[in-house]
Every structure is written in C-alpha cells, then in structure tokens.
Design an enzyme around this catalytic site. Structure first.
Site, PDB file in Angstrom:
ATOM      1  CG  ASP A 165      -2.051   1.257   1.227  1.00  0.00           C
ATOM      2  OD1 ASP A 165      -3.104   0.766   0.348  1.00  0.00           O
ATOM      3  OD2 ASP A 165      -1.667   2.288   1.616  1.00  0.00           O
ATOM      4  CE1 TYR A 174      -0.008   7.794   2.358  1.00  0.00           C
ATOM      5  CE2 TYR A 174       0.766   5.573   2.216  1.00  0.00           C
ATOM      6  CZ  TYR A 174      -0.053   6.470   2.881  1.00  0.00           C
ATOM      7  OH  TYR A 174      -0.998   6.328   2.890  1.00  0.00           O
ATOM      8  CE  LYS A 181      -3.746   5.145   0.109  1.00  0.00           C
ATOM      9  NZ  LYS A 181      -2.613   4.347   0.474  1.00  0.00           N
ATOM     10  CG  HIS A 229      -4.619  10.169   0.581  1.00  0.00           C
ATOM     11  ND1 HIS A 229      -3.532  10.283   0.124  1.00  0.00           N
ATOM     12  CD2 HIS A 229      -4.752   9.649   1.575  1.00  0.00           C
ATOM     13  CE1 HIS A 229      -3.434   9.598   1.073  1.00  0.00           C
ATOM     14  NE2 HIS A 229      -3.812   9.037   2.211  1.00  0.00           N
TER      15      HIS A 229
END
Length: 320
Positions: free
Chosen positions: A47, A52, A81, A114
C-alpha cells in the site's frame, strides 16, 4: 478458523490479500529493506500513495523482484492513491499516470481517492498540501465528489487500475457513490483498531458490498511525535491484548491484527523492521475464541489517532 483464507473477494470478483504492507513515513533505504523483507516472507499486497512521495522507491524494488523472476507482476496487489490536489475530474487520469511511471507499472490493482475534500492545485505537483496564510490547508473552491468518481471509473475502463475505492470516506459519501457507480468502490481505507473499531461504518459498507481496510491497525506507534498526545492510550499496551498475547505466545501486534482479520477487515500494518514485518504476517496459525473477540469488542476506550477535523472546519464533505 486458523485455516482462514489469506485473501478477501472484492465486489468485482478480484481478490485482495487480507494483509498488506503499509509504507507511509519510511526513508528510502528503510523502505527498500522493508519491501524486500515483506516480499521474501510472502506479502503480496503493498500500500502506497502519491502523497507518500515514495512510489519511485517502491517501483525500483518491484522491478528488481519482477525482473529477477522472484515474483510475477500478476501475483502482486499494488495500491496507490489519488492526491487531494488532483481531485478535479480533468486531473485524475494524468495523476495515476504519474504514479504508474514512478511505480514502473502499466496498471495498479487498486486506486483510491485519498480523501473526500479537494485541495487547491496550484500547478505544482509536489505541493501536495498547499497552505493558507494562517497555516491551514488550502481547500479548492469547487468540490465535485461524484465527478471525481466518474473519472476514477474511467481508469478501470482504460486498464490503468483493476479496481477503484476510497479512503477516509463517511457512510453517506459511500452511499452516494454506490447509487450512481458503474464500478462500485471495492474498499474504504480508514483508521481502524481496538480503540476506534468503526463498527457502524463497517456494517454500512458491508451492506453495500464494500470492504473495510484498516490503516493504523496496531495503533500507529511510529507516527510522528507532533501527532501524539502525552497521555494517550496505547493499543499495543492494552491489558486485554497483553493477556491474550501471553496465552497464545504471540506478540501484542499479532493479536491486534488477528482481531481485525477475524472481523473480515483488511489490514496494512506499517513497519520498516524486517523482524516485525515477518512477525506481522504470522497470524494465520492461530485464532481468537468468540469470548476473546467479545472481550476486545467490549473495550470502552475511544481514541482516534489521526483527527483531521480541524483541517477542514465546516466543509460540507468533511467526514470526521
């Protein structure tokens, strides 16, 4: 129950591994070590997210393993996402293409929105959390959640993702999407653990055929200090969890994860320590009794570790 399946079937027939590796807040070298340890021990569900800023590192390791023949692409389940700065329907396809280029993949297995509130896009793809003068997040003037969802559905038709879903969405938001969806969301990824059990959301999603994925399933002990409170309850130290762990000779984290997967919830524990990564995957050789599940279910402490309500104040799409 110990022989429970290691995958869950989604509403479109695809299978998702019930345990994945969370990758938020990892340095590049830590993440490479974590990914190699995870894939070596049997993780196939990874994931990540545009936000990120680590998709390129994940792409490097995935290619290393695919090219060496250690794992086939079709054996992997890769999740990323859509960032909140790219929620304008016209930006959605371009956004997943940026992610796919970094991941060095032609498709992902699951693509999530997200969060339900769009942030202002200033043309800088790296400014993922644009700020107002007073330090708050700069929210986009227009919000078109259903328009964003229609753009997400097209990604399935284009073959850029196998499934689409959401993250941090409320019951009413998911119901609205399911009413008009050609491709229903397959999961809602939310904070979920013993102190924030999400029973109402889980039951509502289940009625709609939507799974729940738990982030922070062991209480996010490694999150930044500025997100912690001095006297907050710690899920890993809960006396009920400690008692059950002692009985089975298991770690506290294994009990927390086993509880969620027995509820039918997908978990994505985050760790960069190879030993913990291996340990978190070893939850299929025992099961909790009905009584033990009940004891955990009756824990009265309520604690959300990630409260973003102040970021969005009175926005009509605020789910918190």
């Amino acid at each position: 129950m110990t022989g429970m399946s290691k995958t869950i079937q989604l509403n479109n027939g695809n299978e998702i591994p019930i345990i994945g590796l969370g990758t938020w807040q990892s340095s590049k070298e830590e993440l490479k070590t974590a990914l190699r340890a995870a894939i070596d021990v049997g993780y196939r569900h990874i994931d990540t997210a545009y936000n990120y800023m680590n998709e390129d590192t994940i792409g490097e390791v995935l290619q290393e393993y695919i090219n060496s023949g250690k794992v086939k692409r079709e054996e992997l389940f890769i999740v990323t996402k859509l960032p909140m700065i790219h929620m304008d329907p016209n930006l959605v396809k371009r956004s997943i293409e940026i992610s796919l280029k970094k991941l060095q993949l032609s498709y992902v297995d699951l693509y999530l929105i997200h969060g339900p509130i769009p942030l202002e896009y200033d043309g800088n793809d790296n400014n993922i959390f644009p700020l107002t003068e007073d330090g708050g997040w700069k929210i986009a003037e227009k919000s078109d959640l259903l328009g964003t969802w229609k753009a997400m559905e097209k990604l399935v038709d284009f073959g850029l993702t196998k499934s689409v879903g959401v993250s941090n969405f409320s019951i009413s938001q998911i119901e609205r999407i399911c009413k008009m969806a050609e491709h229903k969301p397959v999961t809602n990824q939310v904070e979920c653990h013993i102190y924030f059990s999400q029973k109402e959301l889980f039951n509502a999603c289940k009625k709609l055929g939507v799974t729940l994925t738990a982030y922070s399933p062991i209480g996010s002990p490694g999150r930044p200090k500025n997100l912690k409170e001095a006297d907050e309850p710690v899920a890993l130290e809960d006396p009920i969890i400690q008692r059950i762990a002692t009985k089975y000779g298991k770690t506290h984290a294994q009990i927390l994860l086993r509880n969620l997967i027995q509820r039918g919830i997908i978990v994505i524990p985050k760790s960069v320590t190879p030993e913990r990564i291996r340990s978190n995957f070893q939850v299929f050789d025992f099961s909790l009794s009905e009584e033990e599940m009940g004891d955990i279910d009756h824990i009265t402490i309520q604690k959300r570790y990630f409260d973003m309500s102040t970021k969005f104040k009175d926005h009509p799409e605020r789910p918190w």
